[in-house]
Design a protein around this motif. Structure first.
Motif, short mmCIF file in Angstrom:
data_model
loop_
_atom_site.label_atom_id
_atom_site.label_comp_id
_atom_site.label_asym_id
_atom_site.label_seq_id
_atom_site.Cartn_x
_atom_site.Cartn_y
_atom_site.Cartn_z
N GLN A 76 0.83 -1.21 0.00
CA GLN A 76 0.00 0.00 0.00
C GLN A 76 0.87 1.26 0.00
N ALA A 77 2.02 1.21 0.68
CA ALA A 77 2.95 2.33 0.67
C ALA A 77 3.49 2.56 -0.75
N ILE A 78 3.76 1.47 -1.45
CA ILE A 78 4.22 1.57 -2.84
C ILE A 78 3.13 2.17 -3.72
N GLN A 79 1.88 1.79 -3.48
CA GLN A 79 0.77 2.36 -4.24
C GLN A 79 0.68 3.87 -4.04
N VAL A 80 0.88 4.32 -2.82
CA VAL A 80 0.86 5.77 -2.54
C VAL A 80 1.98 6.46 -3.31
N ALA A 81 3.16 5.86 -3.33
CA ALA A 81 4.28 6.45 -4.06
C ALA A 81 3.98 6.50 -5.56
N GLU A 82 3.37 5.44 -6.06
CA GLU A 82 3.04 5.39 -7.49
C GLU A 82 1.99 6.44 -7.86
N GLN A 83 1.01 6.63 -6.99
CA GLN A 83 -0.06 7.59 -7.28
C GLN A 83 0.41 9.05 -7.17
N THR A 84 1.42 9.28 -6.35
CA THR A 84 1.86 10.66 -6.11
C THR A 84 3.13 11.02 -6.88
N GLY A 85 3.82 10.01 -7.39
CA GLY A 85 5.08 10.27 -8.08
C GLY A 85 6.21 10.65 -7.14
N LYS A 86 6.03 10.39 -5.84
CA LYS A 86 7.04 10.75 -4.85
C LYS A 86 8.09 9.64 -4.70
N ARG A 87 9.25 10.04 -4.19
CA ARG A 87 10.26 9.05 -3.82
C ARG A 87 9.79 8.30 -2.58
N LEU A 88 10.10 7.00 -2.53
CA LEU A 88 9.76 6.16 -1.37
C LEU A 88 10.97 5.33 -0.98
N GLN A 108 8.40 -11.84 -5.13
CA GLN A 108 7.38 -11.95 -6.17
C GLN A 108 6.54 -10.68 -6.34
N GLU A 109 6.38 -9.89 -5.27
CA GLU A 109 5.46 -8.75 -5.36
C GLU A 109 6.13 -7.38 -5.12
N ILE A 110 7.09 -7.34 -4.22
CA ILE A 110 7.71 -6.05 -3.90
C ILE A 110 8.85 -5.73 -4.86
N GLN A 111 9.72 -6.68 -5.05
CA GLN A 111 10.92 -6.44 -5.85
C GLN A 111 10.58 -6.00 -7.28
N LYS A 112 9.56 -6.60 -7.87
CA LYS A 112 9.16 -6.25 -9.24
C LYS A 112 8.72 -4.79 -9.32
N ARG A 113 7.96 -4.35 -8.33
CA ARG A 113 7.47 -2.96 -8.33
C ARG A 113 8.66 -1.99 -8.19
N ILE A 114 9.63 -2.38 -7.38
CA ILE A 114 10.80 -1.53 -7.18
C ILE A 114 11.62 -1.42 -8.47
N GLN A 115 11.78 -2.55 -9.16
CA GLN A 115 12.58 -2.57 -10.39
C GLN A 115 11.97 -1.71 -11.49
N HIS A 116 10.64 -1.56 -11.47
CA HIS A 116 9.96 -0.79 -12.50
C HIS A 116 9.79 0.69 -12.13
N ASN A 117 10.26 1.07 -10.93
CA ASN A 117 10.10 2.47 -10.50
C ASN A 117 11.40 2.94 -9.83
N PRO A 118 12.21 3.72 -10.54
CA PRO A 118 13.48 4.17 -9.97
C PRO A 118 13.34 5.09 -8.76
N LYS A 119 12.13 5.57 -8.49
CA LYS A 119 11.91 6.43 -7.33
C LYS A 119 11.67 5.64 -6.04
N ILE A 120 11.55 4.33 -6.17
CA ILE A 120 11.31 3.48 -5.00
C ILE A 120 12.57 2.65 -4.73
N ARG A 121 13.01 2.66 -3.48
CA ARG A 121 14.26 1.95 -3.15
C ARG A 121 14.12 1.23 -1.82
N TYR A 122 14.60 0.00 -1.79
CA TYR A 122 14.66 -0.77 -0.54
C TYR A 122 16.06 -0.58 0.05
#
Length: 344
Positions: free
Chosen positions: A180-192, A206-220
């Motif tokens: 859900q935190a990733i969804q907020v970042a995706e909807q707002t275009g903010k860094r997470l 299976q679910e988190i890593q893929k989203r991170i790889q497709h969005n350079p603004k999200i980092r673990y």
């Protein structure tokens, strides 16, 4: 915390045994990984500062100003009770059990005990203490006591300077709401930035890593502690706490606000209590959380810090526990005196 007026002298020192050890994943006290270990450490240290006689049973590698008794290597959870009874000092007035499965409090003991229910369990001792009203309602059917967790605010660095990123900090499992935190970042275009230990590797892969790889603004950034944790908390624009379950407390919310960082949280578990002073930060949905991120109508960092110092400090937590210790000891004394035969 609901309790009657306590008649025991306020200045009287108590002899207290604190017990913590959550095998098989026992963490030393304090721990950068475990919120429970942090809370127990703060409570123990404050009790010692007030002059009480405290013994702490904890995992190897622990440190404390109290009389520290560490468990032998390889000891199992069901052996804790006997080990505590064999090694606790004579004259102990009360035992405070913090183990997740109430290893000591459910047993027959030579003195009264209380058990803080840090996580949802079905079995606990005679005097359960929950960490929020909501937890007491759900797990204790409204019975027992509640005491909010507290932190030492002097250990949390305050900053009004924010660096424009959103932060998720917690165990990486589905119920904590990292998706859900990733969804907020995706909807707002903010860094997470996502920080925390991976407790569900398949879910992450299976679910988190893929989203991170497709969005350079999200980092673990991994599991964090110490200075790195401080920097992440104090410079975040906002901490996201989209918990999906009945979270008993949620210590990271208090930690973030102590650093002057606002928290946006879903209305589950203890969230309405912890954020009662800032109802505008409580969200009904992920979409509403994203809208609030865009609006950026946050309380000032100074107000957030002040809020924590007025409600969620280690001193306030210790005040309530000491009152509770005295009340339980007093009740036990009354039971014993009522059980004695009357003198002729």
């Amino acid at each position: 915390m609901a309790s009657k007026q306590i008649k025991m002298p306020k200045g009287q020192r108590l002899s207290i045994v604190q017990v913590i050890s959550n095998y098989p994943n026992a963490q030393p006290v304090p721990s950068i990984k475990g919120g429970t270990e942090k809370v127990v450490y703060e409570l123990t240290e404050e009790l010692v500062r007030r002059g009480h006689h405290v013994s702490l049973f904890a995992a190897r590698g622990s440190r404390s100003s109290a009389r520290l008794i560490t468990y032998p290597k390889g000891m199992k959870h069901d052996q804790i009770h006997q080990y505590v009874l064999q090694h606790m000092p004579p004259g102990t007035q009360i035992i405070h059990d913090h183990t997740f499965r109430t290893a000591v409090g459910r047993r027959k003991l030579p003195c009264p005990s209380i058990c803080t229910v840090h996580l949802p369990v079905k079995r606990y001792g005679e005097n359960p203490v929950f960490v929020s009203k909501r937890a007491r309602q759900l797990m204790g059917d409204g019975k027992g006591f509640y005491v909010y967790n507290g932190i030492n605010t002097h250990e949390y660095e305050f900053s009004s300077e924010k660096h424009g990123y959103l932060l998720f900090m917690g165990r990486i499992i589905r119920d904590k709401g990292v998706l859900q935190a990733i969804q907020v970042a995706e909807q707002t275009g903010k860094r997470l930035l996502i920080a925390g230990p991976i407790k569900a590797p398949i879910f992450f892969r299976q679910e988190i890593q893929k989203r991170i790889q497709h969005n350079p603004k999200i980092r673990y950034v991994g599991a964090v502690g110490g200075e790195q944790k401080q920097k992440l908390l104090k410079h975040a624009e906002c901490l996201l706490f989209p918990t999906l379950w009945e979270e008993p407390f949620g210590l990271v919310m208090v930690e973030a606000m102590a650093c002057g960082t606002p928290v946006l949280a879903l209305k589950n578990g203890s969230v309405p209590e912890v954020l009662s002073g800032f109802p505008q930060l409580i969200c009904k949905s992920v979409d509403q959380m994203a809208r609030k991120v865009k609006q950026k109508k946050y309380p000032s960092p100074a107000k957030l810090r002040q809020y924590v110092t007025q409600r969620f400090t280690n001193k306030q937590m210790t005040d309530k526990y000491v009152r509770l210790y005295r009340e339980i000891i007093r009740r036990q004394g009354q039971k014993k005196s009522q059980g004695l035969p009357k003198r002729r």
